[in-house]
Design a protein around this motif. Sequence first.
Motif, PDB file in Angstrom:
ATOM      1  N   ARG A 168       0.873  -1.178   0.000  1.00 37.25           N
ATOM      2  CA  ARG A 168       0.000   0.000   0.000  1.00 37.25           C
ATOM      3  C   ARG A 168       0.903   1.218   0.000  1.00 37.25           C
ATOM      4  NH1 ARG A 168      -1.435   3.368   4.032  1.00 37.25           N
ATOM      5  NH2 ARG A 168      -0.792   1.894   5.653  1.00 37.25           N
ATOM      6  N   VAL A 169       0.837   1.994  -1.064  1.00 33.83           N
ATOM      7  CA  VAL A 169       1.729   3.145  -1.219  1.00 33.83           C
ATOM      8  C   VAL A 169       1.270   4.284  -0.303  1.00 33.83           C
ATOM      9  CG1 VAL A 169       2.589   4.885  -2.834  1.00 33.83           C
ATOM     10  CG2 VAL A 169       2.324   2.506  -3.580  1.00 33.83           C
ATOM     11  N   THR A 170       2.214   4.834   0.445  1.00 29.48           N
ATOM     12  CA  THR A 170       1.891   5.980   1.296  1.00 29.48           C
ATOM     13  C   THR A 170       2.283   7.307   0.656  1.00 29.48           C
ATOM     14  OG1 THR A 170       3.996   5.741   2.477  1.00 29.48           O
ATOM     15  CG2 THR A 170       2.065   4.614   3.405  1.00 29.48           C
ATOM     16  N   ALA A 171       3.377   7.321  -0.127  1.00 31.67           N
ATOM     17  CA  ALA A 171       3.823   8.572  -0.752  1.00 31.67           C
ATOM     18  C   ALA A 171       4.657   8.247  -1.980  1.00 31.67           C
ATOM     19  CB  ALA A 171       4.632   9.418   0.227  1.00 31.67           C
ATOM     20  N   MET A 172       4.627   9.157  -2.941  1.00 35.76           N
ATOM     21  CA  MET A 172       5.407   8.988  -4.174  1.00 35.76           C
ATOM     22  C   MET A 172       6.142  10.274  -4.497  1.00 35.76           C
ATOM     23  SD  MET A 172       2.519   9.310  -7.173  1.00 35.76           S
ATOM     24  CE  MET A 172       3.340  10.557  -8.172  1.00 35.76           C
ATOM     25  N   SER A 173       7.195  10.120  -5.278  1.00 35.69           N
ATOM     26  CA  SER A 173       8.044  11.236  -5.655  1.00 35.69           C
ATOM     27  C   SER A 173       7.621  11.807  -7.000  1.00 35.69           C
ATOM     28  CB  SER A 173       9.496  10.748  -5.737  1.00 35.69           C
ATOM     29  OG  SER A 173      10.348  11.772  -6.188  1.00 35.69           O
ATOM     30  N   LEU A 174       7.756  13.110  -7.158  1.00 36.27           N
ATOM     31  CA  LEU A 174       7.627  13.763  -8.457  1.00 36.27           C
ATOM     32  C   LEU A 174       8.970  14.390  -8.801  1.00 36.27           C
ATOM     33  CD1 LEU A 174       4.107  15.476  -8.287  1.00 36.27           C
ATOM     34  CD2 LEU A 174       4.760  13.438  -9.586  1.00 36.27           C
ATOM     35  N   ASP A 175       9.471  14.082 -10.008  1.00 35.19           N
ATOM     36  CA  ASP A 175      10.799  14.520 -10.401  1.00 35.19           C
ATOM     37  C   ASP A 175      10.793  14.955 -11.864  1.00 35.19           C
ATOM     38  OD1 ASP A 175      12.494  13.619  -7.983  1.00 35.19           O
ATOM     39  OD2 ASP A 175      11.341  11.824  -8.486  1.00 35.19           O
ATOM     40  N   PRO A 176      11.672  15.898 -12.236  1.00 35.44           N
ATOM     41  CA  PRO A 176      11.675  16.402 -13.614  1.00 35.44           C
ATOM     42  C   PRO A 176      11.912  15.337 -14.671  1.00 35.44           C
ATOM     43  CG  PRO A 176      12.884  17.895 -12.185  1.00 35.44           C
ATOM     44  CD  PRO A 176      12.575  16.680 -11.361  1.00 35.44           C
ATOM     45  N   TYR A 177      12.683  14.274 -14.354  1.00 33.50           N
ATOM     46  CA  TYR A 177      12.981  13.271 -15.377  1.00 33.50           C
ATOM     47  C   TYR A 177      11.725  12.628 -15.953  1.00 33.50           C
ATOM     48  CZ  TYR A 177      11.867   9.215 -12.433  1.00 33.50           C
ATOM     49  OH  TYR A 177      11.201   8.273 -11.676  1.00 33.50           O
ATOM     50  N   MET A 178      10.620  12.674 -15.203  1.00 39.34           N
ATOM     51  CA  MET A 178       9.383  12.034 -15.650  1.00 39.34           C
ATOM     52  C   MET A 178       8.857  12.661 -16.933  1.00 39.34           C
ATOM     53  SD  MET A 178       7.600  11.733 -11.916  1.00 39.34           S
ATOM     54  CE  MET A 178       8.339  10.726 -10.626  1.00 39.34           C
ATOM     55  N   ARG A 179       9.207  13.930 -17.158  1.00 36.80           N
ATOM     56  CA  ARG A 179       8.756  14.581 -18.395  1.00 36.80           C
ATOM     57  C   ARG A 179       9.315  13.858 -19.614  1.00 36.80           C
ATOM     58  NH1 ARG A 179       7.446  15.511 -22.512  1.00 36.80           N
ATOM     59  NH2 ARG A 179       6.881  17.447 -23.586  1.00 36.80           N
ATOM     60  N   GLY A 180      10.581  13.446 -19.542  1.00 38.32           N
ATOM     61  CA  GLY A 180      11.177  12.734 -20.656  1.00 38.32           C
ATOM     62  C   GLY A 180      10.537  11.383 -20.918  1.00 38.32           C
ATOM     63  N   ARG A 181      10.037  10.748 -19.853  1.00 40.63           N
ATOM     64  CA  ARG A 181       9.398   9.440 -20.002  1.00 40.63           C
ATOM     65  C   ARG A 181       8.062   9.532 -20.749  1.00 40.63           C
ATOM     66  NH1 ARG A 181      13.752   8.473 -17.825  1.00 40.63           N
ATOM     67  NH2 ARG A 181      14.099   6.943 -16.160  1.00 40.63           N
ATOM     68  N   MET A 195       2.126   6.106 -14.983  1.00 39.86           N
ATOM     69  CA  MET A 195       3.250   7.027 -14.924  1.00 39.86           C
ATOM     70  C   MET A 195       4.293   6.517 -13.931  1.00 39.86           C
ATOM     71  SD  MET A 195       3.131   9.694 -16.968  1.00 39.86           S
ATOM     72  CE  MET A 195       4.215  10.854 -16.118  1.00 39.86           C
ATOM     73  N   GLU A 196       5.547   6.648 -14.287  1.00 37.12           N
ATOM     74  CA  GLU A 196       6.645   6.101 -13.483  1.00 37.12           C
ATOM     75  C   GLU A 196       6.950   6.985 -12.285  1.00 37.12           C
ATOM     76  OE1 GLU A 196      11.412   5.658 -14.127  1.00 37.12           O
ATOM     77  OE2 GLU A 196      10.122   4.922 -15.734  1.00 37.12           O
ATOM     78  N   ALA A 197       7.279   6.365 -11.151  1.00 31.22           N
ATOM     79  CA  ALA A 197       7.707   7.114  -9.963  1.00 31.22           C
ATOM     80  C   ALA A 197       8.252   6.160  -8.919  1.00 31.22           C
ATOM     81  CB  ALA A 197       6.556   7.921  -9.358  1.00 31.22           C
ATOM     82  N   GLY A 198       9.214   6.641  -8.172  1.00 28.23           N
ATOM     83  CA  GLY A 198       9.628   5.958  -6.957  1.00 28.23           C
ATOM     84  C   GLY A 198       8.626   6.262  -5.856  1.00 28.23           C
ATOM     85  N   ALA A 199       8.389   5.282  -4.981  1.00 26.14           N
ATOM     86  CA  ALA A 199       7.376   5.446  -3.942  1.00 26.14           C
ATOM     87  C   ALA A 199       7.774   4.665  -2.701  1.00 26.14           C
ATOM     88  CB  ALA A 199       6.015   4.979  -4.449  1.00 26.14           C
ATOM     89  N   VAL A 200       7.188   5.044  -1.583  1.00 29.25           N
ATOM     90  CA  VAL A 200       7.358   4.308  -0.332  1.00 29.25           C
ATOM     91  C   VAL A 200       5.998   3.821   0.128  1.00 29.25           C
ATOM     92  CG1 VAL A 200       9.437   5.507   0.404  1.00 29.25           C
ATOM     93  CG2 VAL A 200       7.214   6.455   1.015  1.00 29.25           C
ATOM     94  N   GLY A 201       6.007   2.729   0.885  1.00 32.69           N
ATOM     95  CA  GLY A 201       4.738   2.191   1.346  1.00 32.69           C
ATOM     96  C   GLY A 201       4.921   1.090   2.371  1.00 32.69           C
TER      97      GLY A 201
END
Length: 343
Positions: A41-54, A71-77
Amino acid sequence: MAEMMKRIALAERPKGEVGPEHFRLDQTEVPTPRDGEVQVRVTAMSLDPYMRGRMDDVASYADPVPLGGTMEAGAVGIVTESKDPRFAPGDKVFGMFGWASHGVLPGQQLRKLDDRAPMNTALGVLGMPGFTAWAGLTAYGKLKAGETLVVAAATGPVGSMVGQIAKSQGLRVVGVAGGPDKCKMAVDIFGFDACVDHRAHGSAKDMRGALAAECPDGIDVYFENVGGPVLGGVLPLMNLHGRIIVCGMIAWYDGAQDEVARMPLANLWRMALVKRLTIQGLLQTDHVARYGEFLRDIAPKVTSGEFKYVEDVVQGLENAPEAFMGLLKGRNKGKLIVQISEE
C-alpha cells in the motif's frame, strides 16, 4: 467490498507543454502477488523532472511510459502481503510503484527502510535525488577547498544536497533559484554563500553579470540542472580545467527555444577546448552499486541535522498531475512529494 487501486496513466503524449489532458485517473482491483512478489500500500510517491522525458516516445537512456501505462515514480509504502520471505506485512519499503495507490513488485526490486529517518526521506534527501547529487560530486566533481561551485535549481532536492556537500568540503557555493523566497532558502536553510534569482535576470547576458558579481574568482564546478539562460551565463565564467556535471535541462524539456538553445555548437566546442573543460553527463543509475556508501556517508548527517532538507507535500494522488505541471514551472519549494495515504 475489496479495496481498489487508483493509478494515473499516460493518456496521450504531449507536444510541448504538459497539460491535464495528458493524464487519466483509473481505478482497478489491487494486484495479487505471485511467488517472490510483494504487495504494498503506497503511502507517498516522488515527483521529479525526469518524468517529463518518459512521456515522450523518443530514444533515451530509459524506455518511455507506454500509452495507457502507469506514470513512473519511486514510492514508499507498507507491505500488505508478501510471498518473499525477506519481507513481512508491516515492513516499510521503497520501490518503483509509479503514480498509484498500491502495487506489486518482485522482492529483489524493493529496498527495506528502517526507522532512523522518516519514510519520505527515501524519496528525497536519502533517496534518488540526494544520491544523484552525491554520486555526481564524488565521481566527477574533483572538489577542492577554496574553489567556487555553482548549482542551478539550488533549493530542489538535488541542488540543495550539491550545495551542502560542496560547502562541507570548503568550497564557495553559489546557487541559482527562481524568486527571492527560494534564494533566501538557499542561503538561510541550506547554507549557500549566495544565490542568484534567475527570474530577475532573464537573459544569458544578465545572468553572466549577476553570477560574476557572486563569483569574483570565476566558476570551477557547475552542476547543471536547468539549461537555458542560466547555462548561458555560466559558460563564459568557467575557469581553466572547470568541470560541468550535466544532470538535467528542465528549461528545455517542453521543447522551449531560447538564445542558449540556439547557440552554435562551434562556440561551445571552442570554449571547451580553450578552457580545457570537462563536461560530464550524469545518470545516477550508473552508480547504484555505491548506494550503500552514500547512505553511510549522508544518513548520519541528515539525522543529526547537519544536512537540511525541505519537503513540499501535496495531498492526494488525484492532485499529482497538477503538482507535476507546477514542478516543471518551478513552483515547488523543496522536494515535491505526493502523500497518497497515511503511514
